[in-house]
Design a protein around this motif. Structure first.
Motif, PDB file in Angstrom:
ATOM      1  N   GLN A  33       0.832  -1.202   0.000  1.00 28.05           N
ATOM      2  CA  GLN A  33       0.000   0.000   0.000  1.00 28.05           C
ATOM      3  C   GLN A  33       0.868   1.254   0.000  1.00 28.05           C
ATOM      4  OE1 GLN A  33      -2.427  -0.515   3.521  1.00 28.05           O
ATOM      5  NE2 GLN A  33      -4.009  -1.615   2.371  1.00 28.05           N
ATOM      6  N   ALA A  34       0.241   2.376  -0.305  1.00 22.29           N
ATOM      7  CA  ALA A  34       0.894   3.681  -0.240  1.00 22.29           C
ATOM      8  C   ALA A  34      -0.160   4.700   0.158  1.00 22.29           C
ATOM      9  CB  ALA A  34       1.538   4.054  -1.569  1.00 22.29           C
ATOM     10  N   GLY A  35       0.294   5.796   0.775  1.00 21.63           N
ATOM     11  CA  GLY A  35      -0.646   6.790   1.280  1.00 21.63           C
ATOM     12  C   GLY A  35      -0.534   8.131   0.575  1.00 21.63           C
ATOM     13  N   VAL A  36      -1.678   8.767   0.361  1.00 26.12           N
ATOM     14  CA  VAL A  36      -1.742  10.112  -0.205  1.00 26.12           C
ATOM     15  C   VAL A  36      -2.117  11.071   0.923  1.00 26.12           C
ATOM     16  CG1 VAL A  36      -2.900  11.635  -1.845  1.00 26.12           C
ATOM     17  CG2 VAL A  36      -2.381   9.266  -2.476  1.00 26.12           C
ATOM     18  N   LEU A  37      -1.283  12.062   1.137  1.00 23.99           N
ATOM     19  CA  LEU A  37      -1.493  13.005   2.248  1.00 23.99           C
ATOM     20  C   LEU A  37      -2.388  14.157   1.795  1.00 23.99           C
ATOM     21  CD1 LEU A  37      -0.796  13.902   5.136  1.00 23.99           C
ATOM     22  CD2 LEU A  37       1.204  15.092   4.174  1.00 23.99           C
ATOM     23  N   PHE A  38      -3.389  14.468   2.634  1.00 16.90           N
ATOM     24  CA  PHE A  38      -4.259  15.609   2.400  1.00 16.90           C
ATOM     25  C   PHE A  38      -4.031  16.620   3.532  1.00 16.90           C
ATOM     26  CE2 PHE A  38      -8.223  17.901   3.251  1.00 16.90           C
ATOM     27  CZ  PHE A  38      -8.465  18.468   2.022  1.00 16.90           C
ATOM     28  N   GLU A  39      -3.458  17.748   3.182  1.00 11.97           N
ATOM     29  CA  GLU A  39      -3.171  18.800   4.165  1.00 11.97           C
ATOM     30  C   GLU A  39      -4.326  19.789   4.191  1.00 11.97           C
ATOM     31  OE1 GLU A  39       0.562  20.344   2.848  1.00 11.97           O
ATOM     32  OE2 GLU A  39       1.723  18.795   3.907  1.00 11.97           O
ATOM     33  N   ARG A  40      -5.064  19.760   5.284  1.00 11.26           N
ATOM     34  CA  ARG A  40      -6.274  20.573   5.373  1.00 11.26           C
ATOM     35  C   ARG A  40      -5.982  22.073   5.299  1.00 11.26           C
ATOM     36  NH1 ARG A  40     -10.905  18.534   6.672  1.00 11.26           N
ATOM     37  NH2 ARG A  40      -9.855  16.704   7.520  1.00 11.26           N
ATOM     38  N   PHE A  41      -4.851  22.468   5.857  1.00  5.98           N
ATOM     39  CA  PHE A  41      -4.520  23.891   5.859  1.00  5.98           C
ATOM     40  C   PHE A  41      -3.272  24.180   5.015  1.00  5.98           C
ATOM     41  CE2 PHE A  41      -6.412  22.936  10.079  1.00  5.98           C
ATOM     42  CZ  PHE A  41      -7.601  23.619   9.904  1.00  5.98           C
ATOM     43  N   GLY A  42      -2.916  23.241   4.148  1.00 12.13           N
ATOM     44  CA  GLY A  42      -1.676  23.414   3.393  1.00 12.13           C
ATOM     45  C   GLY A  42      -1.813  23.207   1.903  1.00 12.13           C
ATOM     46  N   GLY A  43      -2.997  23.380   1.358  1.00 10.53           N
ATOM     47  CA  GLY A  43      -3.165  23.271  -0.090  1.00 10.53           C
ATOM     48  C   GLY A  43      -3.836  22.010  -0.561  1.00 10.53           C
ATOM     49  N   GLY A  44      -4.355  21.201   0.338  1.00  6.38           N
ATOM     50  CA  GLY A  44      -5.098  20.008  -0.070  1.00  6.38           C
ATOM     51  C   GLY A  44      -4.199  18.821  -0.347  1.00  6.38           C
ATOM     52  N   VAL A  45      -4.513  18.091  -1.406  1.00  6.23           N
ATOM     53  CA  VAL A  45      -3.791  16.853  -1.738  1.00  6.23           C
ATOM     54  C   VAL A  45      -2.354  17.179  -2.145  1.00  6.23           C
ATOM     55  CG1 VAL A  45      -3.708  14.846  -3.256  1.00  6.23           C
ATOM     56  CG2 VAL A  45      -5.914  15.729  -2.479  1.00  6.23           C
ATOM     57  N   VAL A  46      -1.412  16.452  -1.547  1.00  7.42           N
ATOM     58  CA  VAL A  46       0.009  16.633  -1.870  1.00  7.42           C
ATOM     59  C   VAL A  46       0.315  15.842  -3.136  1.00  7.42           C
ATOM     60  CG1 VAL A  46       2.372  16.254  -1.096  1.00  7.42           C
ATOM     61  CG2 VAL A  46       0.611  16.971   0.541  1.00  7.42           C
ATOM     62  N   THR A  47       0.664  16.547  -4.220  1.00  4.69           N
ATOM     63  CA  THR A  47       0.946  15.882  -5.502  1.00  4.69           C
ATOM     64  C   THR A  47       2.401  16.026  -5.943  1.00  4.69           C
ATOM     65  OG1 THR A  47       0.290  17.883  -6.702  1.00  4.69           O
ATOM     66  CG2 THR A  47      -1.430  16.239  -6.276  1.00  4.69           C
ATOM     67  N   ASP A  48       3.140  16.901  -5.278  1.00  9.03           N
ATOM     68  CA  ASP A  48       4.519  17.138  -5.706  1.00  9.03           C
ATOM     69  C   ASP A  48       5.534  16.373  -4.871  1.00  9.03           C
ATOM     70  OD1 ASP A  48       4.036  18.510  -3.400  1.00  9.03           O
ATOM     71  OD2 ASP A  48       4.910  20.412  -4.065  1.00  9.03           O
ATOM     72  N   GLU A  49       5.071  15.454  -4.029  1.00  8.55           N
ATOM     73  CA  GLU A  49       5.959  14.612  -3.235  1.00  8.55           C
ATOM     74  C   GLU A  49       5.574  13.153  -3.428  1.00  8.55           C
ATOM     75  OE1 GLU A  49       5.946  15.785   0.828  1.00  8.55           O
ATOM     76  OE2 GLU A  49       6.421  17.891   0.413  1.00  8.55           O
ATOM     77  N   ALA A  50       6.518  12.274  -3.141  1.00  9.31           N
ATOM     78  CA  ALA A  50       6.252  10.842  -3.266  1.00  9.31           C
ATOM     79  C   ALA A  50       5.203  10.413  -2.239  1.00  9.31           C
ATOM     80  CB  ALA A  50       7.535  10.054  -3.059  1.00  9.31           C
ATOM     81  N   PRO A  51       4.405   9.413  -2.546  1.00  5.76           N
ATOM     82  CA  PRO A  51       3.412   8.922  -1.585  1.00  5.76           C
ATOM     83  C   PRO A  51       4.082   8.395  -0.316  1.00  5.76           C
ATOM     84  CG  PRO A  51       3.014   8.032  -3.786  1.00  5.76           C
ATOM     85  CD  PRO A  51       4.357   8.682  -3.819  1.00  5.76           C
ATOM     86  N   LEU A  52       3.322   8.302   0.742  1.00  7.60           N
ATOM     87  CA  LEU A  52       3.821   7.728   1.988  1.00  7.60           C
ATOM     88  C   LEU A  52       4.029   6.235   1.792  1.00  7.60           C
ATOM     89  CD1 LEU A  52       1.516   9.549   4.577  1.00  7.60           C
ATOM     90  CD2 LEU A  52       3.815  10.187   3.817  1.00  7.60           C
ATOM     91  N   GLU A  53       5.202   5.759   2.152  1.00 11.29           N
ATOM     92  CA  GLU A  53       5.535   4.356   1.928  1.00 11.29           C
ATOM     93  C   GLU A  53       5.001   3.474   3.052  1.00 11.29           C
ATOM     94  OE1 GLU A  53       9.746   4.313   1.541  1.00 11.29           O
ATOM     95  OE2 GLU A  53       9.735   5.237  -0.451  1.00 11.29           O
ATOM     96  N   GLU A  54       5.242   2.172   2.913  1.00  6.29           N
ATOM     97  CA  GLU A  54       4.814   1.221   3.928  1.00  6.29           C
ATOM     98  C   GLU A  54       5.464   1.546   5.271  1.00  6.29           C
ATOM     99  OE1 GLU A  54       6.079  -2.506   2.456  1.00  6.29           O
ATOM    100  OE2 GLU A  54       4.857  -2.454   0.633  1.00  6.29           O
ATOM    101  N   GLY A  55       4.702   1.313   6.337  1.00  6.70           N
ATOM    102  CA  GLY A  55       5.260   1.524   7.671  1.00  6.70           C
ATOM    103  C   GLY A  55       4.446   2.495   8.500  1.00  6.70           C
ATOM    104  N   PHE A  56       5.061   2.953   9.572  1.00  7.01           N
ATOM    105  CA  PHE A  56       4.416   3.833  10.561  1.00  7.01           C
ATOM    106  C   PHE A  56       4.773   5.289  10.257  1.00  7.01           C
ATOM    107  CE2 PHE A  56       4.347   6.001  14.684  1.00  7.01           C
ATOM    108  CZ  PHE A  56       3.074   5.677  15.127  1.00  7.01           C
ATOM    109  N   HIS A  57       3.752   6.170  10.263  1.00  2.38           N
ATOM    110  CA  HIS A  57       3.959   7.588   9.963  1.00  2.38           C
ATOM    111  C   HIS A  57       3.200   8.439  10.983  1.00  2.38           C
ATOM    112  CE1 HIS A  57       5.680   6.786   5.921  1.00  2.38           C
ATOM    113  NE2 HIS A  57       4.836   5.760   5.940  1.00  2.38           N
ATOM    114  N   ILE A  58       3.770   9.618  11.271  1.00  2.00           N
ATOM    115  CA  ILE A  58       3.104  10.595  12.139  1.00  2.00           C
ATOM    116  C   ILE A  58       2.770  11.821  11.307  1.00  2.00           C
ATOM    117  CG2 ILE A  58       3.340  12.091  14.144  1.00  2.00           C
ATOM    118  CD1 ILE A  58       5.201  10.045  15.376  1.00  2.00           C
ATOM    119  N   VAL A  59       1.510  12.210  11.329  1.00  2.00           N
ATOM    120  CA  VAL A  59       1.061  13.392  10.586  1.00  2.00           C
ATOM    121  C   VAL A  59       0.275  14.287  11.534  1.00  2.00           C
ATOM    122  CG1 VAL A  59       0.956  12.142   8.393  1.00  2.00           C
ATOM    123  CG2 VAL A  59      -1.065  12.247   9.857  1.00  2.00           C
ATOM    124  N   ALA A  60       0.096  15.506  11.120  1.00  2.00           N
ATOM    125  CA  ALA A  60      -0.692  16.440  11.946  1.00  2.00           C
ATOM    126  C   ALA A  60      -2.120  15.927  12.072  1.00  2.00           C
ATOM    127  CB  ALA A  60      -0.667  17.826  11.318  1.00  2.00           C
TER     128      ALA A  60
END
Length: 271
Positions: A33-60
């Motif tokens: 699997q891979a994750g797509v980050l949605f930044e509510r106060f930062g421009g919405g869907v992040v498209t200019d960075e690689a998706p979140l890879e497998e494993g544990f992640h901390i987000v706002a």
């Protein structure tokens, strides 16, 4: 029940808020699997960075992560399409596909999580109608399945160009024709097979006749050559040799020299 000291209440509140914060700030992405980050106060869907890879992640905690399966996936489709003469053909196909990993953010932003239903299935159905519409039923029945698959794959690739997904292969599991059409085609194919067998037998007989004629002609030619080479002197010499051999035999006989035709010996008696 005793009331808690006022000094402990703020600590409890901080702990509860911390637990909620951590619970909403951690994301676990499983294998494949891979994750797509949605930044509510930062421009919405992040498209200019690689998706979140497998494993544990901390987000706002105010952001969201949309998890996609990025392995090769499979769809089985059964659809009715029309042949070139307007007859219904039932087509069963299997599609192997996967999202384009580096463009997962764009896929989520522009096509959404239901991209299979909204994007891939309509494209494959359209490609199937286009390809099958080029053929008559008897052509579909006799056509190599691999060539139909390749045409459907090429058509699908064109429809899904720049759509952030890739179709790896399309497999045609079955092509079902109306029963009456199928029976008529099978009768026609049987007749064609019988005709080919008859032509084969005729060709075989013709070749055998030709072989026999060549063999007979060869024998006749050999006899002509042999007859031309047998002169009177040669025949007389052969006769003398045969007489000598016979005279050596233990059987009783009488040999008259010079009394036969052309002066050849005459042998009497064969006891």
């Amino acid at each position: 029940m005793e009331r808690l000291p006022k000094s402990i209440v703020p600590i409890i509140i901080v702990v509860v808020v911390g637990i909620i914060f951590i619970a909403n700030s951690t994301v676990n992405i499983n294998s494949g699997q891979a994750g797509v980050l949605f930044e509510r106060f930062g421009g919405g869907v992040v498209t200019d960075e690689a998706p979140l890879e497998e494993g544990f992640h901390i987000v706002a905690p105010w952001n969201s992560v949309f998890v996609y399966d990025v392995r090769q996936q499979t769809i089985d489709e059964s659809m009715k399409v029309l042949s070139s003469n307007g007859l219904d053909i039932t087509l069963d196909v299997t599609i192997w596909f996967e999202p384009t990993y580096d463009q997962l953010g764009l896929l989520h932003k522009e096509r959404g999580e239901n991209y299979i239903r909204k994007l891939i299935q309509p494209a494959v159905r359209s490609a199937s109608r286009t390809v099958v519409g080029r053929y008559k039923p008897e052509e579909l029945y006799a056509q190599k399945r691999e060539s139909i698959q390749n045409e459907m794959y090429d058509e699908t690739q064109q429809l899904l160009k720049n759509q952030y997904v890739q179709v790896n292969r399309i497999l045609v599991r079955d092509v079902s024709l109306p029963a009456t059409i199928k029976q008529a085609i099978e009768r026609k194919l049987k007749q064609e097979q019988e005709s080919l067998e008859y032509e084969f037998r005729l060709e075989k007989a013709a070749k055998e006749k030709q072989r026999q004629e060549i063999e007979a002609e060869g024998k006749a030619r050999a006899n002509e050559i042999l007859s031309a080479s047998l002169t009177d002197k040669i025949l007389q010499e052969k006769g003398i040799q045969a007489t000598i051999e016979l005279s050596k035999s233990e059987n009783s006989k009488v040999i008259v020299i010079g009394s036969g035709k052309d002066g050849m010996p005459i042998i009497l008696g064969n006891n």
